[in-house]
Design a protein around this motif. Structure first.
Motif, mmCIF file in Angstrom:
data_model
loop_
_atom_site.group_PDB
_atom_site.id
_atom_site.type_symbol
_atom_site.label_atom_id
_atom_site.label_comp_id
_atom_site.label_asym_id
_atom_site.label_seq_id
_atom_site.Cartn_x
_atom_site.Cartn_y
_atom_site.Cartn_z
ATOM 1 N N ASN A 1 5.700 -10.888 0.074
ATOM 2 C CA ASN A 1 4.845 -11.045 -1.136
ATOM 3 C C ASN A 1 4.334 -9.871 -1.996
ATOM 4 O O ASN A 1 3.426 -9.565 -2.460
ATOM 5 C CB ASN A 1 3.544 -11.728 -0.506
ATOM 6 N N ILE A 2 5.244 -8.695 -1.504
ATOM 7 C CA ILE A 2 4.961 -7.307 -2.236
ATOM 8 C C ILE A 2 6.035 -7.194 -3.342
ATOM 9 O O ILE A 2 7.256 -7.239 -2.640
ATOM 10 C CB ILE A 2 4.861 -6.089 -0.938
ATOM 11 N N GLU A 3 5.647 -6.759 -4.248
ATOM 12 C CA GLU A 3 6.906 -6.359 -5.421
ATOM 13 C C GLU A 3 6.565 -5.059 -5.903
ATOM 14 O O GLU A 3 5.252 -4.653 -6.047
ATOM 15 C CB GLU A 3 6.723 -7.389 -6.745
ATOM 16 N N LEU A 4 7.537 -4.130 -5.763
ATOM 17 C CA LEU A 4 7.415 -2.743 -6.252
ATOM 18 C C LEU A 4 8.107 -2.628 -7.352
ATOM 19 O O LEU A 4 9.455 -2.832 -7.239
ATOM 20 C CB LEU A 4 7.878 -1.838 -4.961
ATOM 21 N N GLN A 5 7.655 -1.580 -8.389
ATOM 22 C CA GLN A 5 8.597 -1.466 -9.593
ATOM 23 C C GLN A 5 8.334 -0.192 -10.056
ATOM 24 O O GLN A 5 6.959 0.422 -10.250
ATOM 25 C CB GLN A 5 8.378 -2.573 -10.776
#
Length: 151
Positions: free
Chosen positions: A69-73
């Motif tokens: 549930n973690i998105e990194l950009q």
């Protein structure tokens, strides 16, 4: 010594009514009863950013969040962390009736401007509720955004 009293007084030496209520509400809302890591959209999560000669290191506290549930950009010199939490705690008795059922939902997003990063070498890991991101520095050059996998 009279001027060093930690609250304002009016001419007769008593605290003004407005000051009393302001202080009461300030104490109530700054209490730990409302932690800063709530996922209600009004507060953020704690982040430490450290700069070394060759890299930046980011540590973000995300308790109760699953890695999926973690998105990194990293795009246009902005590191963006998105986190979602969806928890249900259920306690049932012997007849399968709810004695207690609590739900916690929320989504957080924080962005940080970090330039001079070699985005092809960004690394991230997630362990025990802490997201750790390493952002190696580079010589100024092109800015390409990309999604960063978390392992």
């Amino acid at each position: 010594m009279f001027g060093m009293v930690p609250f304002r007084r009016n001419n007769n030496g008593l605290m003004r009514r407005e000051d009393f209520f302001d202080k009461m509400f300030d104490n109530f809302f700054s209490d730990d009863f409302f932690p800063t890591t709530t996922f209600n959209g009004n507060a953020g999560f704690k982040v430490d950013i450290k700069e070394d000669d060759d890299k930046y290191t980011v540590a973000a506290d995300l308790p109760g969040v699953k890695k999926d549930n973690i998105e990194l950009q990293y795009e246009n010199n902005y590191l963006t962390i998105n986190a979602k939490r969806d928890d249900i705690v259920e306690t049932k008795d012997d007849n399968n009736n709810f004695v207690r059922r609590e739900r916690s939902y929320g989504e957080l997003r924080r962005s940080f401007y970090v330039d001079n990063i070699d985005d092809s070498k960004i690394d991230a890991s997630f362990l025990d509720g802490v997201l750790r991101i390493t952002l190696p520095k580079k010589v100024k050059g092109k800015d390409n955004g990309r999604r960063i996998d978390i392992h």
